[in-house]
Design a protein around this motif. Structure first.
Motif, PDB file in Angstrom:
ATOM      1  N   ASP A  72       0.881  -1.217   0.111  1.00  0.00           N
ATOM      2  CA  ASP A  72       0.007   0.086  -0.045  1.00  0.00           C
ATOM      3  C   ASP A  72       0.968   1.366   0.089  1.00  0.00           C
ATOM      4  O   ASP A  72       0.392   2.294  -0.563  1.00  0.00           O
ATOM      5  CB  ASP A  72      -0.914   0.037   1.204  1.00  0.00           C
ATOM      6  CG  ASP A  72      -0.050  -0.229   2.571  1.00  0.00           C
ATOM      7  OD1 ASP A  72       0.881  -0.682   2.459  1.00  0.00           O
ATOM      8  OD2 ASP A  72      -0.795  -0.105   3.531  1.00  0.00           O
ATOM      9  N   THR A  73       1.904   1.081   0.585  1.00  0.00           N
ATOM     10  CA  THR A  73       2.883   2.520   0.733  1.00  0.00           C
ATOM     11  C   THR A  73       3.744   2.783  -0.452  1.00  0.00           C
ATOM     12  O   THR A  73       4.381   3.673  -0.494  1.00  0.00           O
ATOM     13  CB  THR A  73       3.712   2.450   2.015  1.00  0.00           C
ATOM     14  OG1 THR A  73       4.429   1.246   2.202  1.00  0.00           O
ATOM     15  CG2 THR A  73       3.067   2.506   3.475  1.00  0.00           C
ATOM     16  N   VAL A  74       3.864   1.735  -1.201  1.00  0.00           N
ATOM     17  CA  VAL A  74       4.612   1.719  -2.412  1.00  0.00           C
ATOM     18  C   VAL A  74       3.985   2.881  -3.473  1.00  0.00           C
ATOM     19  O   VAL A  74       4.801   3.569  -4.177  1.00  0.00           O
ATOM     20  CB  VAL A  74       4.798   0.542  -3.185  1.00  0.00           C
ATOM     21  CG1 VAL A  74       3.429  -0.161  -3.954  1.00  0.00           C
ATOM     22  CG2 VAL A  74       5.883   0.683  -4.008  1.00  0.00           C
ATOM     23  N   GLY A  75       2.807   3.335  -3.345  1.00  0.00           N
ATOM     24  CA  GLY A  75       2.261   4.302  -4.155  1.00  0.00           C
ATOM     25  C   GLY A  75       2.786   5.596  -4.007  1.00  0.00           C
ATOM     26  O   GLY A  75       2.984   6.408  -4.816  1.00  0.00           O
ATOM     27  N   ALA A  76       2.944   5.934  -2.593  1.00  0.00           N
ATOM     28  CA  ALA A  76       3.728   7.182  -2.075  1.00  0.00           C
ATOM     29  C   ALA A  76       4.979   7.276  -2.683  1.00  0.00           C
ATOM     30  O   ALA A  76       5.339   8.342  -2.949  1.00  0.00           O
ATOM     31  CB  ALA A  76       3.453   7.386  -0.651  1.00  0.00           C
ATOM     32  N   LEU A  77       5.647   6.119  -2.492  1.00  0.00           N
ATOM     33  CA  LEU A  77       7.226   6.196  -3.318  1.00  0.00           C
ATOM     34  C   LEU A  77       7.105   6.532  -4.565  1.00  0.00           C
ATOM     35  O   LEU A  77       7.979   7.300  -5.160  1.00  0.00           O
ATOM     36  CB  LEU A  77       7.641   4.561  -2.855  1.00  0.00           C
ATOM     37  CG  LEU A  77       9.130   4.559  -3.679  1.00  0.00           C
ATOM     38  CD1 LEU A  77      10.233   5.357  -3.041  1.00  0.00           C
ATOM     39  CD2 LEU A  77       9.235   3.155  -3.715  1.00  0.00           C
ATOM     40  N   ALA A  78       6.009   5.869  -5.268  1.00  0.00           N
ATOM     41  CA  ALA A  78       6.083   6.039  -6.613  1.00  0.00           C
ATOM     42  C   ALA A  78       5.879   7.837  -7.110  1.00  0.00           C
ATOM     43  O   ALA A  78       6.459   8.130  -8.020  1.00  0.00           O
ATOM     44  CB  ALA A  78       4.961   5.208  -7.451  1.00  0.00           C
ATOM     45  N   LYS A  79       5.250   8.399  -6.422  1.00  0.00           N
ATOM     46  CA  LYS A  79       4.917  10.049  -6.533  1.00  0.00           C
ATOM     47  C   LYS A  79       6.045  10.489  -6.459  1.00  0.00           C
ATOM     48  O   LYS A  79       6.482  11.399  -7.288  1.00  0.00           O
ATOM     49  CB  LYS A  79       3.973  10.127  -5.549  1.00  0.00           C
ATOM     50  CG  LYS A  79       2.573  10.103  -5.841  1.00  0.00           C
ATOM     51  CD  LYS A  79       1.451  10.794  -4.951  1.00  0.00           C
ATOM     52  CE  LYS A  79       0.170  10.461  -5.425  1.00  0.00           C
ATOM     53  NZ  LYS A  79      -0.874  10.490  -4.560  1.00  0.00           N
ATOM     54  N   GLU A  80       7.039  10.028  -5.344  1.00  0.00           N
ATOM     55  CA  GLU A  80       8.357  10.707  -4.824  1.00  0.00           C
ATOM     56  C   GLU A  80       9.075  10.386  -6.149  1.00  0.00           C
ATOM     57  O   GLU A  80       9.797  11.480  -6.533  1.00  0.00           O
ATOM     58  CB  GLU A  80       8.813  10.296  -3.811  1.00  0.00           C
ATOM     59  CG  GLU A  80       8.197  11.012  -2.283  1.00  0.00           C
ATOM     60  CD  GLU A  80       8.745  10.082  -1.017  1.00  0.00           C
ATOM     61  OE1 GLU A  80      10.035  10.001  -1.112  1.00  0.00           O
ATOM     62  OE2 GLU A  80       7.885   9.666  -0.265  1.00  0.00           O
ATOM     63  N   LEU A  81       9.203   9.254  -6.606  1.00  0.00           N
ATOM     64  CA  LEU A  81      10.272   8.995  -7.719  1.00  0.00           C
ATOM     65  C   LEU A  81      10.110   9.801  -8.934  1.00  0.00           C
ATOM     66  O   LEU A  81      10.682  10.439  -9.539  1.00  0.00           O
ATOM     67  CB  LEU A  81      10.070   7.600  -8.189  1.00  0.00           C
ATOM     68  CG  LEU A  81      10.555   6.598  -7.049  1.00  0.00           C
ATOM     69  CD1 LEU A  81      10.456   5.269  -7.357  1.00  0.00           C
ATOM     70  CD2 LEU A  81      11.920   6.752  -6.710  1.00  0.00           C
ATOM     71  N   VAL A  82       8.650   9.921  -9.181  1.00  0.00           N
ATOM     72  CA  VAL A  82       8.314  10.838 -10.465  1.00  0.00           C
ATOM     73  C   VAL A  82       8.511  12.348 -10.293  1.00  0.00           C
ATOM     74  O   VAL A  82       9.143  12.958 -11.116  1.00  0.00           O
ATOM     75  CB  VAL A  82       6.763  10.619 -10.765  1.00  0.00           C
ATOM     76  CG1 VAL A  82       6.052  11.777 -11.773  1.00  0.00           C
ATOM     77  CG2 VAL A  82       6.341   9.309 -11.151  1.00  0.00           C
ATOM     78  N   ARG A  83       8.578  12.747  -9.150  1.00  0.00           N
ATOM     79  CA  ARG A  83       8.681  14.054  -8.485  1.00  0.00           C
ATOM     80  C   ARG A  83      10.384  14.175  -8.943  1.00  0.00           C
ATOM     81  O   ARG A  83      10.925  15.335  -9.348  1.00  0.00           O
ATOM     82  CB  ARG A  83       8.520  14.484  -7.182  1.00  0.00           C
ATOM     83  CG  ARG A  83       8.157  15.892  -7.051  1.00  0.00           C
ATOM     84  CD  ARG A  83       7.468  16.337  -5.562  1.00  0.00           C
ATOM     85  NE  ARG A  83       6.584  15.471  -5.325  1.00  0.00           N
ATOM     86  CZ  ARG A  83       6.430  14.807  -4.015  1.00  0.00           C
ATOM     87  NH1 ARG A  83       7.335  14.665  -3.209  1.00  0.00           N
ATOM     88  NH2 ARG A  83       5.048  13.864  -3.905  1.00  0.00           N
ATOM     89  N   GLU A  84      11.148  13.310  -8.435  1.00  0.00           N
ATOM     90  CA  GLU A  84      12.633  13.185  -8.524  1.00  0.00           C
ATOM     91  C   GLU A  84      13.207  13.010  -9.888  1.00  0.00           C
ATOM     92  O   GLU A  84      14.166  13.056 -10.379  1.00  0.00           O
ATOM     93  CB  GLU A  84      13.046  12.163  -7.584  1.00  0.00           C
ATOM     94  CG  GLU A  84      12.769  12.431  -6.300  1.00  0.00           C
ATOM     95  CD  GLU A  84      13.336  11.479  -5.281  1.00  0.00           C
ATOM     96  OE1 GLU A  84      13.991  10.107  -5.620  1.00  0.00           O
ATOM     97  OE2 GLU A  84      12.634  11.342  -4.146  1.00  0.00           O
ATOM     98  N   GLY A  85      12.117  12.763 -10.847  1.00  0.00           N
ATOM     99  CA  GLY A  85      12.531  12.560 -12.224  1.00  0.00           C
ATOM    100  C   GLY A  85      13.060  11.143 -12.580  1.00  0.00           C
ATOM    101  O   GLY A  85      13.627  11.084 -13.652  1.00  0.00           O
ATOM    102  N   ILE A  86      12.945  10.096 -11.667  1.00  0.00           N
ATOM    103  CA  ILE A  86      13.218   8.753 -12.031  1.00  0.00           C
ATOM    104  C   ILE A  86      12.017   8.098 -12.954  1.00  0.00           C
ATOM    105  O   ILE A  86      10.896   7.906 -12.553  1.00  0.00           O
ATOM    106  CB  ILE A  86      13.266   7.994 -10.747  1.00  0.00           C
ATOM    107  CG1 ILE A  86      14.744   8.724  -9.960  1.00  0.00           C
ATOM    108  CG2 ILE A  86      13.794   6.588 -11.009  1.00  0.00           C
ATOM    109  CD1 ILE A  86      14.919   8.388  -8.704  1.00  0.00           C
ATOM    110  N   PRO A  87      12.261   7.573 -13.914  1.00  0.00           N
ATOM    111  CA  PRO A  87      11.200   7.454 -14.941  1.00  0.00           C
ATOM    112  C   PRO A  87      10.892   5.933 -14.638  1.00  0.00           C
ATOM    113  O   PRO A  87       9.704   5.721 -15.001  1.00  0.00           O
ATOM    114  CB  PRO A  87      11.811   7.309 -16.204  1.00  0.00           C
ATOM    115  CG  PRO A  87      13.310   6.999 -15.953  1.00  0.00           C
ATOM    116  CD  PRO A  87      13.740   7.626 -14.693  1.00  0.00           C
TER     117      PRO A  87
END
Ligand code: PBG
Length: 339
Positions: A72-87
Motif C-alpha cells: 500500500d505504501t509503495v504508491g507514495a514512493l512512486a509519486k516521490e520517484l516521479v517528482r525526482e525525475g526517475i522514470p
C-alpha cells in the motif's frame, strides 16, 4: 588492412609539421558542453523491494539506506520517484509463504500484483518493470521448479509465463525474467501474446553472470539457495563470448531490452554488445556493487558521490542506455544539487 602497431592518434610527422601542444581554456561550462555523457535521472531504473503484504516501509539490513515497501505504501514512493525525475521502477516481490513450487509468484493477489495496482493509481506515468523469477518464492531458493536436485527447465518456463501474465494483467509495462532458463524469453512472449498482452514488453536479463555480487540482494529478497548454487543456470564469469551468445538468443526470442548484470564486472560485455544490437541495453549495478561503495564511503575511504557518479559514467561510456541502480535516488538528488 589494419595496422595494429600504429596508434591512430600518433602524429605521422613531427619534423615537418610539429604539433603545437596546447590546451583550450576550460571552465566547468566548457567541460559540460563537450562532455560525451550527461548524467541524468532520465536513464535510471530504481529497484524496489516489496513486503509480502501492506505495511510501513522497513529497513533492509543488508542494503543500508534502502527500504522494503508495503504493497500500500509503495504508491507514495512512486509519486516521490516521479517528482525526482526517475522514470522507472523494477519490482521485487516476497510471498507470504514460501512453497515448494513457489506458486504465490503467479497468484492474482501477489505482492507484486498489488504493488503494480497501487503504483498505477498513484503515478500513472511511472514505467513499471517486474522481476520474474521463482527464487524468493520457493522453499529451496532456486530460480526454478526442481525435479530431484535438478531444475526442470521447461516446467519453470511455463511458470515464468504465468507470472508474467499475472504482472501484465495488473498493468506492468515490462516483465524482466531473471531465472536464466533456456528459452524463457520465447516462452514468456508466447504466454503474454496468448493472453492478449502483446503490448507488454520483455526486459530480459540476458547476460547474467553467476556473481558473488548478488550477496546483499539474496538477504533482502530472502532467496539464498538452500543447497548448491546458481552456476548451473547463470553464466560463468570467465566466459565473455558465451555472454554475447546469450544476448543473441534473447534478442532472437523477442526481448525488447537486453540486461547485462552485474555492471562494472561486465563492462566488456556491454561494450562488445553495443554495436551488435539495436536494442536498448540496460546495465544492472547490483546489490554488491552498491554495498561496496556504501561501505567504503561509510568508513570515509571513498567519496560517495564522486565514486557513484564515476561508475555511472563508465557504464554509460561502455554503451549502456539505462542503468538499474540502487543509487538512483541519490543520483537524482545529486543532479538536483548541481555541480
Ligand atoms: C533473481 C534475481 C537476483 C538478482 C536480481 N534478480 C538474485 C540472483 O540471481 O541470485 C540480483 C540483484 C542484485 O544483486 O542486486 N534471480
Amino acid at each position: 588492412m589494419r595496422r595494429p602497431d600504429v596508434h591512430p592518434r600518433t602524429p605521422r610527422s613531427t619534423a615537418s609539421s610539429p604539433r603545437r601542444m596546447r590546451r583550450l581554456r576550460t571552465t566547468p561550462s566548457v567541460r559540460d558542453l563537450f562532455a560525451e555523457i550527461r548524467g541524468s535521472p532520465a536513464r535510471l531504473v530504481y529497484p524496489v523491494f516489496l513486503r509480502p503484504a501492506a505495511g510501513r516501509p522497513e529497513p533492509i539490513p543488508s542494503l543500508p539506506g534502502l527500504l522494503r515497501y508495503g504493497t500500500d505504501t509503495v504508491g507514495a514512493l512512486a509519486k516521490e520517484l516521479v517528482r525526482e525525475g526517475i522514470p522507472a521502477v523494477l519490482l521485487f516481490g516476497l510471498p507470504r509463504r514460501k512453497e515448494v513450487d513457489g506458486h504465490e509468484a503467479w497468484a492474482a493477489d501477489s505482492s507484486v500484483v498489488r504493488a503494480i495496482r497501487s503504483i498505477r493509481r498513484a503515478a500513472p506515468d511511472l514505467v513499471i518493470w517486474t522481476d520474474v523469477c521463482l527464487c524468493s518464492y520457493t522453499q529451496h531458493g532456486h530460480c526454478g521448479i526442481l525435479r530431484g536436485k535438478e531444475i526442470d527447465n521447461d516446467a519453470t518456463v511455463e511458470r515464468l509465463g504465468r507470472i508474467s501474465v499475472a504482472h501484465a494483467r495488473a498493468g506492468a509495462d515490462f516483465v524482466a525474467p531473471s531465472a536464466m532458463m533456456d528459452h524463457q524469453v520465447a516462452g514468456i512472449r508466447a504466454a503474454l501474446d496468448a493472453a492478449g498482452f502483446d503490448a507488454t514488453g520483455i526486459a530480459a536479463y540476458a547476460a547474467k553472470f553467476a556473481s558473488a555480487f548478488y550477496g546483499p540482494f539474496r538477504e533482502a529478497a530472502d532467496s539464498t539457495p538452500s543447497f548448491g548454487d546458481r552456476r548451473g543456470y547463470q553464466l560463468d564469469p570467465r566466459n565473455g563470448r558465451e555472454a554475447l551468445q546469450e544476448l543473441e538468443l534473447d534478442a532472437e526470442e523477442g526481448a525488447d531490452v537486453l540486461i547485462v548484470k552485474p555492471a562494472l564486472p561486465a563492462l566488456d560485455v556491454i561494450a562488445r554488445a553495443r554495436p551488435e544490437f539495436p536494442h536498448p541495453i540496460a546495465a544492472y549495478q547490483v546489490s554488491g556493487e552498491y554495498a561496496m561503495i556504501r561501505a567504503a564511503a561509510d568508513r570515509g575511504w571513498l567519496e560517495e558521490r564522486a565514486a557513484v557518479t564515476e561508475t555511472m559514467h563508465a557504464i554509460h561510456r561502455a554503451g549502456a542506455d539505462l542503468m538499474i541502480t540502487y543509487f538512483a535516488r541519490d543520483l537524482a538528488r545529486w543532479s538536483r544539487e548541481g555541480r
